[in-house]
Design a protein around this motif. Structure first.
Motif, PDB file in Angstrom:
ATOM      1  N   MET A 239      28.787  45.957  51.914  1.00 34.34           N
ATOM      2  CA  MET A 239      30.029  45.304  51.551  1.00 34.34           C
ATOM      3  C   MET A 239      30.974  46.338  50.949  1.00 34.34           C
ATOM      4  O   MET A 239      30.550  47.235  50.239  1.00 34.34           O
ATOM      5  N   ALA A 240      32.231  46.167  51.213  1.00 32.65           N
ATOM      6  CA  ALA A 240      33.254  47.061  50.665  1.00 32.65           C
ATOM      7  C   ALA A 240      33.955  46.355  49.503  1.00 32.65           C
ATOM      8  O   ALA A 240      34.208  45.152  49.562  1.00 32.65           O
ATOM      9  N   TYR A 241      34.247  47.120  48.471  1.00 32.21           N
ATOM     10  CA  TYR A 241      34.889  46.573  47.276  1.00 32.21           C
ATOM     11  C   TYR A 241      36.088  47.437  46.889  1.00 32.21           C
ATOM     12  O   TYR A 241      36.112  48.634  47.158  1.00 32.21           O
ATOM     13  N   GLU A 242      37.038  46.795  46.225  1.00 37.43           N
ATOM     14  CA  GLU A 242      38.126  47.519  45.582  1.00 37.43           C
ATOM     15  C   GLU A 242      38.146  47.089  44.124  1.00 37.43           C
ATOM     16  O   GLU A 242      38.205  45.904  43.817  1.00 37.43           O
ATOM     17  N   LEU A 243      38.076  48.068  43.250  1.00 40.94           N
ATOM     18  CA  LEU A 243      38.055  47.832  41.813  1.00 40.94           C
ATOM     19  C   LEU A 243      39.312  48.441  41.218  1.00 40.94           C
ATOM     20  O   LEU A 243      39.621  49.597  41.474  1.00 40.94           O
ATOM     21  N   THR A 244      40.044  47.649  40.462  1.00 38.36           N
ATOM     22  CA  THR A 244      41.225  48.151  39.760  1.00 38.36           C
ATOM     23  C   THR A 244      40.995  47.928  38.278  1.00 38.36           C
ATOM     24  O   THR A 244      40.591  46.844  37.872  1.00 38.36           O
ATOM     25  N   TYR A 245      41.212  48.984  37.497  1.00 38.19           N
ATOM     26  CA  TYR A 245      41.124  48.797  36.055  1.00 38.19           C
ATOM     27  C   TYR A 245      42.275  49.503  35.360  1.00 38.19           C
ATOM     28  O   TYR A 245      42.867  50.425  35.906  1.00 38.19           O
ATOM     29  N   ILE A 246      42.597  49.002  34.171  1.00 36.35           N
ATOM     30  CA  ILE A 246      43.727  49.518  33.400  1.00 36.35           C
ATOM     31  C   ILE A 246      43.185  50.271  32.192  1.00 36.35           C
ATOM     32  O   ILE A 246      42.439  49.718  31.379  1.00 36.35           O
ATOM     33  N   ILE A 247      43.573  51.542  32.099  1.00 40.24           N
ATOM     34  CA  ILE A 247      43.139  52.413  31.010  1.00 40.24           C
ATOM     35  C   ILE A 247      44.237  52.433  29.946  1.00 40.24           C
ATOM     36  O   ILE A 247      45.424  52.500  30.273  1.00 40.24           O
ATOM     37  N   ARG A 248      43.840  52.391  28.684  1.00 42.43           N
ATOM     38  CA  ARG A 248      44.842  52.411  27.609  1.00 42.43           C
ATOM     39  C   ARG A 248      45.680  53.690  27.710  1.00 42.43           C
ATOM     40  O   ARG A 248      45.163  54.762  28.029  1.00 42.43           O
ATOM     41  N   PRO A 249      46.975  53.594  27.447  1.00 41.68           N
ATOM     42  CA  PRO A 249      47.895  54.697  27.721  1.00 41.68           C
ATOM     43  C   PRO A 249      47.851  55.859  26.725  1.00 41.68           C
ATOM     44  O   PRO A 249      48.375  56.933  27.027  1.00 41.68           O
ATOM     45  N   ASP A 250      47.220  55.686  25.575  1.00 40.48           N
ATOM     46  CA  ASP A 250      47.256  56.743  24.568  1.00 40.48           C
ATOM     47  C   ASP A 250      46.045  57.687  24.622  1.00 40.48           C
ATOM     48  O   ASP A 250      45.841  58.486  23.717  1.00 40.48           O
ATOM     49  N   MET A 251      45.274  57.644  25.703  1.00 39.48           N
ATOM     50  CA  MET A 251      44.154  58.577  25.860  1.00 39.48           C
ATOM     51  C   MET A 251      44.673  59.927  26.323  1.00 39.48           C
ATOM     52  O   MET A 251      45.572  59.997  27.158  1.00 39.48           O
ATOM     53  N   ASN A 252      44.085  61.001  25.811  1.00 40.13           N
ATOM     54  CA  ASN A 252      44.480  62.314  26.312  1.00 40.13           C
ATOM     55  C   ASN A 252      43.851  62.534  27.688  1.00 40.13           C
ATOM     56  O   ASN A 252      42.941  61.805  28.095  1.00 40.13           O
ATOM     57  N   ALA A 253      44.325  63.514  28.412  1.00 38.19           N
ATOM     58  CA  ALA A 253      43.918  63.738  29.805  1.00 38.19           C
ATOM     59  C   ALA A 253      42.417  63.981  29.943  1.00 38.19           C
ATOM     60  O   ALA A 253      41.779  63.453  30.866  1.00 38.19           O
TER      61      ALA A 253
ATOM     62  N   ILE B  54      39.166  50.464  28.398  1.00 38.97           N
ATOM     63  CA  ILE B  54      39.575  49.706  29.582  1.00 38.97           C
ATOM     64  C   ILE B  54      40.134  48.374  29.102  1.00 38.97           C
ATOM     65  O   ILE B  54      39.433  47.565  28.492  1.00 38.97           O
ATOM     66  N   LEU B  55      41.417  48.168  29.371  1.00 37.97           N
ATOM     67  CA  LEU B  55      42.097  46.967  28.879  1.00 37.97           C
ATOM     68  C   LEU B  55      41.806  45.741  29.749  1.00 37.97           C
ATOM     69  O   LEU B  55      41.643  44.637  29.244  1.00 37.97           O
ATOM     70  N   ARG B  56      41.791  45.932  31.057  1.00 38.86           N
ATOM     71  CA  ARG B  56      41.511  44.854  32.011  1.00 38.86           C
ATOM     72  C   ARG B  56      40.885  45.482  33.251  1.00 38.86           C
ATOM     73  O   ARG B  56      41.114  46.647  33.553  1.00 38.86           O
ATOM     74  N   HIS B  57      40.135  44.666  34.009  1.00 44.73           N
ATOM     75  CA  HIS B  57      39.614  45.136  35.294  1.00 44.73           C
ATOM     76  C   HIS B  57      39.466  43.960  36.247  1.00 44.73           C
ATOM     77  O   HIS B  57      39.383  42.804  35.820  1.00 44.73           O
ATOM     78  N   MET B  58      39.469  44.286  37.532  1.00 43.44           N
ATOM     79  CA  MET B  58      39.343  43.263  38.568  1.00 43.44           C
ATOM     80  C   MET B  58      38.655  43.890  39.777  1.00 43.44           C
ATOM     81  O   MET B  58      38.976  45.005  40.179  1.00 43.44           O
ATOM     82  N   VAL B  59      37.697  43.161  40.352  1.00 45.37           N
ATOM     83  CA  VAL B  59      36.991  43.625  41.541  1.00 45.37           C
ATOM     84  C   VAL B  59      37.208  42.609  42.651  1.00 45.37           C
ATOM     85  O   VAL B  59      37.091  41.402  42.416  1.00 45.37           O
ATOM     86  N   VAL B  60      37.518  43.107  43.839  1.00 48.94           N
ATOM     87  CA  VAL B  60      37.643  42.223  45.000  1.00 48.94           C
ATOM     88  C   VAL B  60      36.799  42.775  46.138  1.00 48.94           C
ATOM     89  O   VAL B  60      36.666  43.997  46.290  1.00 48.94           O
ATOM     90  N   LYS B  61      36.212  41.874  46.918  1.00 45.11           N
ATOM     91  CA  LYS B  61      35.499  42.282  48.123  1.00 45.11           C
ATOM     92  C   LYS B  61      36.542  42.462  49.219  1.00 45.11           C
ATOM     93  O   LYS B  61      37.444  41.650  49.368  1.00 45.11           O
ATOM     94  N   ARG B  62      36.383  43.538  49.959  1.00 46.99           N
ATOM     95  CA  ARG B  62      37.345  43.825  51.033  1.00 46.99           C
ATOM     96  C   ARG B  62      36.673  43.549  52.380  1.00 46.99           C
ATOM     97  O   ARG B  62      35.479  43.774  52.544  1.00 46.99           O
ATOM     98  N   GLU B  63      37.488  43.105  53.313  1.00 46.24           N
ATOM     99  CA  GLU B  63      37.006  42.917  54.669  1.00 46.24           C
ATOM    100  C   GLU B  63      36.970  44.269  55.359  1.00 46.24           C
ATOM    101  O   GLU B  63      37.927  45.036  55.262  1.00 46.24           O
ATOM    102  N   LEU B  64      35.884  44.561  56.019  1.00 46.70           N
ATOM    103  CA  LEU B  64      35.809  45.798  56.790  1.00 46.70           C
ATOM    104  C   LEU B  64      36.527  45.581  58.112  1.00 46.70           C
ATOM    105  O   LEU B  64      36.356  44.547  58.756  1.00 46.70           O
ATOM    106  N   ALA B  65      37.324  46.546  58.503  1.00 51.15           N
ATOM    107  CA  ALA B  65      38.035  46.452  59.781  1.00 51.15           C
ATOM    108  C   ALA B  65      37.021  46.558  60.910  1.00 51.15           C
ATOM    109  O   ALA B  65      36.184  47.443  60.935  1.00 51.15           O
ATOM    110  N   SER B  66      37.077  45.627  61.836  1.00 51.53           N
ATOM    111  CA  SER B  66      36.136  45.657  62.954  1.00 51.53           C
ATOM    112  C   SER B  66      36.724  46.460  64.104  1.00 51.53           C
ATOM    113  O   SER B  66      37.923  46.384  64.393  1.00 51.53           O
ATOM    114  N   ALA B  67      35.885  47.238  64.729  1.00 54.50           N
ATOM    115  CA  ALA B  67      36.332  48.039  65.878  1.00 54.50           C
ATOM    116  C   ALA B  67      36.286  47.155  67.120  1.00 54.50           C
ATOM    117  O   ALA B  67      35.285  46.511  67.404  1.00 54.50           O
ATOM    118  N   GLU B  68      37.374  47.100  67.820  1.00 54.77           N
ATOM    119  CA  GLU B  68      37.422  46.244  69.018  1.00 54.77           C
ATOM    120  C   GLU B  68      37.460  47.063  70.265  1.00 54.77           C
ATOM    121  O   GLU B  68      37.922  48.112  70.353  1.00 54.77           O
TER     122      GLU B  68
END
Length: 99
Positions: A1-15, A85-99
């Motif tokens: 399964m393919a996933y996309e995870l997005t999370y938000i990092i607090r802005p005051d962290m050093n590099a 990490i202020l917020r996060h979200m994970v979604v399952k992605r559809e894999l593109a099918s080869a036709e």
């Protein structure tokens, strides 16, 4: 399964601290059976409403594959207790099918 995870990092962290955080959470995924395809910063964005005292944050996006939900569950558990990490979200992605 393919996933996309997005999370938000607090802005005051050093590099260096932000880099270490991203590496640590990418490792959480890979240690739990995921294959990280891409892990990149998206952008810094202003929030519509305040989150944990912050008005903006750095969005980070990770695309990965996994056989089961174990990597997602462990990331979710650790992200909830991380103050960086202020917020996060994970979604399952559809894999593109080869036709």
């Amino acid at each position: 399964m393919a996933y996309e995870l997005t999370y938000i990092i607090r802005p005051d962290m050093n590099a260096d601290a932000k880099k270490a955080l991203v590496e640590r959470f990418d490792k959480v995924l890979s240690d739990n059976g995921a294959t990280v395809v891409e892990s990149k910063d998206w952008s810094s964005r202003r929030f519509t409403f305040e989150i944990a005292g912050y008005r903006e944050g750095l969005y980070h996006v990770v695309n990965f594959t996994a056989e089961d939900d174990a990597p997602v569950n462990e990331f979710d558990r650790l992200a909830k207790i991380s103050e960086d990490i202020l917020r996060h979200m994970v979604v399952k992605r559809e894999l593109a099918s080869a036709e």
